[in-house]
Design an enzyme around this catalytic site. Structure first.
Site, PDB file in Angstrom:
ATOM      1  N   TYR A 162       0.254  -5.359  -3.244  1.00 48.31           N
ATOM      2  CA  TYR A 162      -0.165  -5.555  -4.628  1.00 48.31           C
ATOM      3  C   TYR A 162      -0.999  -4.357  -5.095  1.00 48.31           C
ATOM      4  O   TYR A 162      -1.636  -3.669  -4.302  1.00 48.31           O
ATOM      5  CB  TYR A 162      -0.955  -6.853  -4.795  1.00 48.31           C
ATOM      6  CG  TYR A 162      -2.211  -6.971  -3.967  1.00 48.31           C
ATOM      7  CD1 TYR A 162      -3.416  -6.384  -4.366  1.00 48.31           C
ATOM      8  CD2 TYR A 162      -2.207  -7.702  -2.785  1.00 48.31           C
ATOM      9  CE1 TYR A 162      -4.562  -6.504  -3.614  1.00 48.31           C
ATOM     10  CE2 TYR A 162      -3.356  -7.838  -2.022  1.00 48.31           C
ATOM     11  CZ  TYR A 162      -4.529  -7.241  -2.446  1.00 48.31           C
ATOM     12  OH  TYR A 162      -5.669  -7.367  -1.693  1.00 48.31           O
TER      13      TYR A 162
ATOM     14  N   ARG B  92      -2.250  -2.004  -2.106  1.00 44.98           N
ATOM     15  CA  ARG B  92      -2.709  -2.454  -0.804  1.00 44.98           C
ATOM     16  C   ARG B  92      -1.519  -2.800   0.068  1.00 44.98           C
ATOM     17  O   ARG B  92      -0.581  -3.458  -0.354  1.00 44.98           O
ATOM     18  CB  ARG B  92      -3.587  -3.712  -0.941  1.00 44.98           C
ATOM     19  CG  ARG B  92      -4.876  -3.485  -1.655  1.00 44.98           C
ATOM     20  CD  ARG B  92      -6.102  -3.415  -0.788  1.00 44.98           C
ATOM     21  NE  ARG B  92      -5.956  -2.954   0.559  1.00 44.98           N
ATOM     22  CZ  ARG B  92      -6.367  -3.631   1.646  1.00 44.98           C
ATOM     23  NH1 ARG B  92      -6.917  -4.824   1.505  1.00 44.98           N
ATOM     24  NH2 ARG B  92      -6.253  -3.118   2.841  1.00 44.98           N
TER      25      ARG B  92
ATOM     26  N   TYR C 211      -2.466 -13.451  -5.668  1.00 42.67           N
ATOM     27  CA  TYR C 211      -3.354 -14.479  -5.152  1.00 42.67           C
ATOM     28  C   TYR C 211      -3.424 -15.645  -6.136  1.00 42.67           C
ATOM     29  O   TYR C 211      -3.392 -15.441  -7.358  1.00 42.67           O
ATOM     30  CB  TYR C 211      -4.771 -13.930  -4.956  1.00 42.67           C
ATOM     31  CG  TYR C 211      -4.930 -13.022  -3.764  1.00 42.67           C
ATOM     32  CD1 TYR C 211      -5.174 -13.538  -2.493  1.00 42.67           C
ATOM     33  CD2 TYR C 211      -4.870 -11.635  -3.917  1.00 42.67           C
ATOM     34  CE1 TYR C 211      -5.345 -12.702  -1.403  1.00 42.67           C
ATOM     35  CE2 TYR C 211      -5.033 -10.796  -2.831  1.00 42.67           C
ATOM     36  CZ  TYR C 211      -5.269 -11.331  -1.577  1.00 42.67           C
ATOM     37  OH  TYR C 211      -5.428 -10.505  -0.499  1.00 42.67           O
TER      38      TYR C 211
END
Length: 243
Positions: A151, A161, A112
């Site tokens: 990730y 995930r 992210y």
């Protein structure tokens, strides 16, 4: 998780409706720390006054560029370009028009663009991972983006995930917000993920998985996925806040 699924399935077979997970779902460790323990607090006085102190939808109007996450920077982002489209519907299958739909996601490496994400995967200077659009008269939304990567997270040993995109939907006010996640078909991480598996009903879990649509794919450009969001009723899409 298997034991919790089996217990939930027994309740479902007995007639219980369990679309949403318990707020203290133990395998998802953060839920034990963050779930509400006190009753809701009613807002006294003028309820509309809450809107004067809450966040706003953005500093500018929603434009077509907001819905194409691959054109928001000077260069091309890395990764598999995808198109994600679907409809926002009410419990009777009617389109929900003019609703603000926002998405955020990791890049193709599973990172992210956020200071709290210290996963040792590369950032992409040409991909921020945030977009928004308004549903049209058919309740349809449409995004062009990059398929996110899986990730790691520190929920348990070797926790990863599955690839997913976060969706946020607004009604007519900021307090009317729903948040959920869209997943991709045939992900091998599904059976290991406590967030995905916190939903007791397998049919409700499957409603979070997008369908690949070859007709939505663009030749030499992007692969297409469709995913409808149902706001209420027996076929409702799972929402993170629950009911």
């Amino acid at each position: 998780m298997a034991e919790l699924h089996a217990a939930a399935q027994q309740r479902i077979s007995a007639g219980a409706v369990l679309h949403h997970p318990p707020r203290d779902y133990a395998p998802y460790r953060s839920s034990l720390l963050r779930h509400p323990r006190q009753p809701l607090v009613a807002v006294g006085g003028d309820p509309d006054a809450v809107e004067l102190h809450g966040p706003v939808f953005g500093v500018t109007d929603v434009t077509a560029l907001d819905a194409d996450l691959t054109r928001q920077h000077l260069g091309e982002p890395l990764g598999e370009r995808i198109t994600v489209s679907g409809r926002v519907l009410d419990r009777d299958g009617r389109p929900v028009r003019g609703q603000l739909v926002e998405i955020w996601q990791a890049n193709a490496s599973g990172r992210y663009a956020h200071q709290r994400d210290q996963h040792p995967a590369p950032l992409d200077p040409n991909f921020t991972g945030v977009g928004r659009c308004l549903t049209d008269d058919e309740g349809r939304y449409h995004f062009t983006t990059i398929k996110p990567g899986a990730y790691p997270w520190r929920n348990h040993l070797n926790a990863w995930r599955p690839a997913h995109i976060h969706f946020s939907l607004f009604g007519t006010a900021f307090t009317q917000r729903l948040v959920t996640q869209m997943y991709f078909p045939n992900d091998p991480l599904f059976r290991h993920d406590p967030i995905f598996n916190s939903i007791p009903d397998d049919r409700a879990r499957q409603r979070l998985i997008a369908d690949y649509q070859h007709d939505l794919s663009s030749p030499e450009w992007s692969l297409g996925y469709t995913w409808d969001i149902v706001l209420d009723g027996p076929s409702a899409t799972w929402i993170e806040e629950g009911r």
